[in-house]
Enzyme design. Structure first.
Site, PDB file in Angstrom:
ATOM      1  CB  CYS A  64      -0.891  -0.023   1.238  1.00  0.00           C
ATOM      2  SG  CYS A  64      -1.964   1.387   1.358  1.00  0.00           S
ATOM      3  CB  CYS A  68     -11.085  -9.823  18.372  1.00  0.00           C
ATOM      4  SG  CYS A  68     -12.120  -8.728  19.337  1.00  0.00           S
ATOM      5  CD  GLN A  74     -15.413 -12.828  13.974  1.00  0.00           C
ATOM      6  OE1 GLN A  74     -14.748 -11.815  13.832  1.00  0.00           O
ATOM      7  NE2 GLN A  74     -15.552 -13.419  15.132  1.00  0.00           N
TER       8      GLN A  74
HETATM    9  C1  LIG Z   1     -17.091 -10.505  18.313  1.00  0.00           C
HETATM   10  S1  LIG Z   1     -18.795 -10.404  17.899  1.00  0.00           S
HETATM   11  C2  LIG Z   1     -19.209 -12.095  17.741  1.00  0.00           C
HETATM   12  C3  LIG Z   1     -20.460 -12.382  16.987  1.00  0.00           C
HETATM   13  C4  LIG Z   1     -20.708 -13.825  16.540  1.00  0.00           C
HETATM   14  N1  LIG Z   1     -20.343 -14.782  17.551  1.00  0.00           N
HETATM   15  C5  LIG Z   1     -20.012 -14.102  15.220  1.00  0.00           C
HETATM   16  O1  LIG Z   1     -19.168 -14.992  15.153  1.00  0.00           O
HETATM   17  O2  LIG Z   1     -20.344 -13.425  14.240  1.00  0.00           O
HETATM   18  C6  LIG Z   1     -19.490  -9.877  19.393  1.00  0.00           C
HETATM   19  C7  LIG Z   1     -21.004  -9.723  19.356  1.00  0.00           C
HETATM   20  O3  LIG Z   1     -21.429  -9.359  20.682  1.00  0.00           O
HETATM   21  C8  LIG Z   1     -22.467  -8.414  20.600  1.00  0.00           C
HETATM   22  N2  LIG Z   1     -22.449  -7.729  21.915  1.00  0.00           N
HETATM   23  C9  LIG Z   1     -21.670  -6.707  22.310  1.00  0.00           C
HETATM   24  N3  LIG Z   1     -21.885  -6.443  23.624  1.00  0.00           N
HETATM   25  C10 LIG Z   1     -22.802  -7.339  24.048  1.00  0.00           C
HETATM   26  C11 LIG Z   1     -23.421  -7.593  25.308  1.00  0.00           C
HETATM   27  N4  LIG Z   1     -23.105  -6.882  26.376  1.00  0.00           N
HETATM   28  N5  LIG Z   1     -24.303  -8.594  25.391  1.00  0.00           N
HETATM   29  C12 LIG Z   1     -24.629  -9.338  24.301  1.00  0.00           C
HETATM   30  N6  LIG Z   1     -24.082  -9.148  23.079  1.00  0.00           N
HETATM   31  C13 LIG Z   1     -23.174  -8.162  22.956  1.00  0.00           C
HETATM   32  C14 LIG Z   1     -22.106  -7.576  19.391  1.00  0.00           C
HETATM   33  O4  LIG Z   1     -23.227  -6.923  18.877  1.00  0.00           O
HETATM   34  C15 LIG Z   1     -21.541  -8.636  18.447  1.00  0.00           C
HETATM   35  O5  LIG Z   1     -22.557  -9.165  17.642  1.00  0.00           O
END
Ligand SMILES: C[S@@+](CC[C@H](N)C(=O)[O-])C[C@H]1O[C@@H](n2cnc3c(N)ncnc32)[C@H](O)[C@@H]1O
Length: 469
Positions: free
Chosen positions: A71, A406, A278
């Site tokens: 880049c 992550c 993701q």
């Molecule tokens: C790292 S992502 C993982 C999503 C899913 N497991 C995937 O593989 O696509 C984290 C998820 O947690 C949700 N989230 C964030 N804070 C939260 C909370 N306090 N309680 C429940 N869900 C939450 C976000 O909206 C997001 O969809």
């Protein structure tokens, strides 16, 4: 050592942000975009106690791992930190980051597998987030500079698929030809703040984040997008707040279906503009396979999928278990998960829209009361899981935990608290547990995945089993 000093030194190791570190007497000098073994000339930018931040002026002796970044704005843009490093060495660095975090933050020394590669080293991101800002001569569309709200102009981002350059030029054309204003962080004025694009199996969901209730000349933006894309959806999102959060609460669909359905692992699932997905499809699939392997469920097991997003993983778990319960805070994502449940006829999948910290403790207790074999999958955002969840896990003791993270830093903190190497002191601070360690779980496997090539970020899957099993 003083600000603006020009010095030279040899990089002896790397920090978790991908920067080289020079030991200069009692000082540790962090110099981004340098590699171990390299002799560099650098300028001191900031001295904070014994920690010094420097900027490389010249690489006097380049390391064998150094390569030319793809880049043109690498180093100026805040998106990537590792394009100057051969891919295999990036994987080595990410493996070491996980090992170091577990050891330094949580005092844990488990075996850590070598970071699994991404098939695509570039062009892998299915999500583009472009800030748009006013500048002295008009507007800039690009990416933020590191730790800043200054936008670096970009024409093409090599970690995105090819469509990114078309979105950038179309957005520029729209702003220029129709006199649309760009946001200014200082005055809080100007219309367009961001353009966010999500690629769902080749179909794009474009969201323009604006500070007013409508996008003027929207039909012209649609026409411009139609020149380049056969199938897409266009939303506006209204965000009048001057904070760092990209989306406001309100999405309005202007064009297209709004959500798209795609199929993975034989499961049809739907994604909208708000649902988490993701960013690297290929590595996401491998992570889900890894989770399925670690979970090892059967038809007698209840699986709780905490932080479940749009529900694809919950559905995979439901197919193999007695029941799978997804918990997710974003309503649109839970709607998508409900849609998935119906489309795929998964009557044993339950989707709960709530913060995990509010409902997960009670759900785990209930499964324990009912004597169900119970596996917990945790996939929280960067901040990790809330403390009350850790406490509730220690009480309910799910048979197995699979933690997808992550952030190696918050992963290490949460594992330390779960495994007893860390504790919370009277002031509420997480500290080393110097007392007797009675661990309720043992680590079965730690596996990092390169979900984000060219950047310092790393995804890790950790599998834990009850210590008394
Ligand atoms: C790292 S992502 C993982 C999503 C899913 N497991 C995937 O593989 O696509 C984290 C998820 O947690 C949700 N989230 C964030 N804070 C939260 C909370 N306090 N309680 C429940 N869900 C939450 C976000 O909206 C997001 O969809």
């Amino acid at each position: 050592m003083n600000k603006n000093d020009i010095l030279s030194g040899v990089i002896t190791k790397m920090g978790s942000g991908g920067e080289g570190i020079i030991k200069e007497g009692e000082y540790s000098v962090f110099v981004p975009f340098t590699l171990p073994g390299e002799k560099v000339r650098y300028q001191v930018l900031k001295v904070k106690g014994k920690i010094v931040f420097g900027k490389a002026l010249e690489i006097i002796t380049p390391a064998e791992e150094r390569i030319r970044p793809e880049c043109k704005v690498f180093g100026k843009c805040g998106g990537c930190q590792l394009q100057h490093i051969k891919y295999k060495s990036q994987l080595k660095l990410k493996t070491k980051t996980v090992v170091d975090c577990l050891s330094k933050i949580a005092f844990l020394e488990p075996e850590v597998a070598f970071c699994e590669r991404s098939d695509l080293e570039y062009g892998y991101r299915n999500k583009l987030q472009l800030p748009v800002r006013e500048n002295a001569v008009g507007y800039t569309v690009g990416f933020f500079a590191p730790n800043s709200h200054r936008v670096i102009p970009i024409r093409n981002c090599p970690i995105q698929p090819e469509w990114n350059s078309k979105i950038i030029s179309t957005t520029q054309k729209f702003i220029r030809n129709f006199g649309i204003s760009a946001y200014n962080d200082e005055t809080g004025k100007g219309l367009i703040k961001h353009v966010v694009v999500r690629d769902v199996g080749g179909k794009l969901i474009v969201t323009v984040v604006i500070t007013e209730n409508d996008l003027p000349r929207k039909e012209e933006y649609i026409k411009l997008l139609q020149e380049d894309f056969k199938e897409f959806s266009l939303y506006i999102n209204i965000n009048k707040l001057g904070n760092n959060v990209i989306f406001g609460d309100k999405f309005i669909l202007l064009y297209g279906n709004g959500r798209y359905t795609t199929k993975e692992f034989g499961i049809k699932f739907e994604i909208g503009p708000e649902s988490f997905m993701q960013v690297n499809d290929g590595v996401r699939r491998r992570i889900y396979q890894e989770v399925m392997k670690c979970v090892g469920v059967d038809e007698n097991t209840v699986v709780i999928d905490a932080y479940s997003g749009a529900g694809l993983l919950t559905a995979m778990l439901a197919e193999k278990s007695k029941k799978a319960i997804g918990i997710e805070i974003v309503k649109e994502a839970v709607d998508c998960a409900e849609h998935l449940k119906i489309k795929n006829g998964l009557s044993n999948m339950e989707n709960i829209c709530a913060p995990c910290e509010d409902v997960l403790p009670e759900i785990m207790k209930k499964e324990r009361r009912e004597n169900n074999k119970c596996v917990l999958v945790l996939d929280p955002p960067r901040q990790g899981v809330e403390r009350n969840i850790i406490e509730a896990i220690k009480e309910s003791l799910p048979d197995k935990i699979v933690y997808v993270s992550c952030s190696p830093q918050t992963l290490s903190r949460d594992l330390g608290l779960l495994l007893g190497t860390l504790k919370v002191d009277e002031k509420g601070v997480t500290v080393k547990n110097d007392g007797e360690i009675k661990s309720l779980y043992k680590i079965e496997e730690v596996k990092p995945f390169d979900l984000f090539p060219q950047t310092r970020h790393v995804e890790t899957v950790v599998s834990l089993i009850r210590a008394d099993f």
